[in-house]
Write a protein that holds these residues in place. Sequence first.
Motif, PDB file in Angstrom:
ATOM      1  N   UNK A 314     -18.901   2.451  83.690  1.00 24.06           N
ATOM      2  CA  UNK A 314     -18.824   2.976  82.322  1.00 24.06           C
ATOM      3  C   UNK A 314     -17.381   3.069  81.832  1.00 24.06           C
ATOM      4  N   UNK A 315     -16.429   2.929  82.754  1.00 30.65           N
ATOM      5  CA  UNK A 315     -15.032   3.142  82.396  1.00 30.65           C
ATOM      6  C   UNK A 315     -14.129   1.937  82.670  1.00 30.65           C
ATOM      7  N   UNK A 316     -14.674   0.892  83.297  1.00 28.10           N
ATOM      8  CA  UNK A 316     -13.863  -0.285  83.645  1.00 28.10           C
ATOM      9  C   UNK A 316     -14.581  -1.556  83.205  1.00 28.10           C
ATOM     10  N   UNK A 317     -13.832  -2.500  82.649  1.00 27.28           N
ATOM     11  CA  UNK A 317     -14.376  -3.809  82.292  1.00 27.28           C
ATOM     12  C   UNK A 317     -13.443  -4.899  82.798  1.00 27.28           C
ATOM     13  N   UNK A 318     -14.023  -6.063  82.979  1.00 28.79           N
ATOM     14  CA  UNK A 318     -13.271  -7.219  83.445  1.00 28.79           C
ATOM     15  C   UNK A 318     -13.415  -8.321  82.400  1.00 28.79           C
ATOM     16  N   UNK A 319     -12.296  -8.808  81.877  1.00 25.65           N
ATOM     17  CA  UNK A 319     -12.286  -9.942  80.961  1.00 25.65           C
ATOM     18  C   UNK A 319     -11.799 -11.172  81.722  1.00 25.65           C
ATOM     19  N   UNK A 320     -12.592 -12.234  81.726  1.00 27.29           N
ATOM     20  CA  UNK A 320     -12.179 -13.467  82.401  1.00 27.29           C
ATOM     21  C   UNK A 320     -12.284 -14.636  81.446  1.00 27.29           C
ATOM     22  N   UNK A 321     -11.131 -15.246  81.160  1.00 24.45           N
ATOM     23  CA  UNK A 321     -11.080 -16.486  80.388  1.00 24.45           C
ATOM     24  C   UNK A 321     -10.912 -17.628  81.384  1.00 24.45           C
ATOM     25  N   UNK A 322     -11.860 -18.563  81.367  1.00 25.02           N
ATOM     26  CA  UNK A 322     -11.813 -19.703  82.290  1.00 25.02           C
ATOM     27  C   UNK A 322     -11.819 -20.976  81.456  1.00 25.02           C
TER      28      UNK A 322
END
Length: 485
Positions: A314-322
């Motif tokens: 609920x407090x952490x996100x991961x953004x991945x651009x590939x």
Amino acid sequence: MDDSNSFVVVANRLPVDMSVHPDGTYSISPSPGGLVTGLSPVLEKHRGCWVGWPGTVDVAPEPFRTETGVLLHPVVLTANDFEGFYEGFSNATLWPLFHDLIVTPTYNTEWWQAFREVNLKFAQAVSEVSAHGATVWVQDYQLLLVPGILRQMRPDLKIGFFLHIPFPSPDLFRQLPWREEIVRGMLGADLLGFHLVQNAENFLALTQQVAGAAGSHVGQPNTLNVSGGALVREVGAHVTTADGRRVGVGAFPISIDVEAFERASTSKVSELLTTLGSPDTVFLGVDRLDYTKGILQRLLAFEELLESGALDPEKAVFLQVATPSRERIEHYRVSRSQVEEAVGRINGRFGRMGHPVVHYLHRSLSKADLQVLYAVADVMLVTPFKDGMNLVAKEFVANHRDGSGALVLSEFAGAAVELTGAYLCNPFDVESIKRQMVAAVHDLEHNPASARSRMITNSEQVYTHDVNVWANSFLTCLADAGEDS
């Protein structure tokens, strides 16, 4: 010979993307990439000529100038050229070999023939556009034979070569059936540049082991002179070829054009954070979708931290651009499948409707969009198994000159030598990635002075060793190289 072009860059690709439409017309747009980022300011300054492939088969535009005055001279490649030279020898033979056999290289004689023929095409194009006594700067592993061919065609030219990927240990390189020809091709240059001292030392050791590489005599290399951090100011090593030529060898870590960075729009940063659900911690990865980049391993580390409760979904996100890359090559298709499977699994386990924990984009983004992502991110993850330098790490640092944020960086990226304030990890060890992710988050939350000090150390390195320092150092050494021949 064209007397107007006294400075020529030759690279596999032109700094543009060309699209051919069904009616036969075409459109051209600027292309992204570390090589373009590094060289464009240099060419603009010199109003030089860039020789390269426009990205289409069997068709190419006539030479033309960019808005900044750089002359672009296209080289035409056929579909067979592209398959054998680029997809084959360059990226299924040399790329894995130079990246320490992360996958097994394929040694194919037909690919090698295509590689030789295309390198000849590039050398012929350079010979045609270069003025007498011009400086020619050859770029990267796809054109390893060009310096040697050019030396035979145009002995009047001053030729530099720069390798943008790692140079492997001699024991690995000697697997290559055509090792002598490759080394002789490289030694056609007056100056050979690598990112790291270790890469340069690998090449010097190789020339002593491969007897045919420099004829009957290979000079004992001097010690590499290193100053200004990792930057070689003077080339203190050389190889003496059979005909008595001295080829300089040095390390010149590439960097970025820090002057080109503009602060991301505050409103866009705020908007993106709101879209993400205003998380406490944003992790970011920006990579080509390449099996060397360690994208899957960082996703697994994130998944295990969520699973253990070390991170709260609920407090952490991961953004991945590939960014799409070499998608017709099997190892790349497998990498994409594994990454996208992991993204789906992690979101299925830890996300909820309207709130994924991993946001994944499989496309290229503009510089402006990337700067918003860099500004939003708290922790940047750059975890390649092997990388020549990695300019994404430097771009993130440049966007956090105020000392905010943290960089988790593979110890096997060339940038690790310079960015000493990063949280270094072993990308082969998911536990190591996890430890450094947790350490970065802990420092940002509980020891902000330490985190800020580390990032400021990184940013000072990037801002004092920018792309202009890289280019000027190499070109200064190239101007002096070979004078004692």
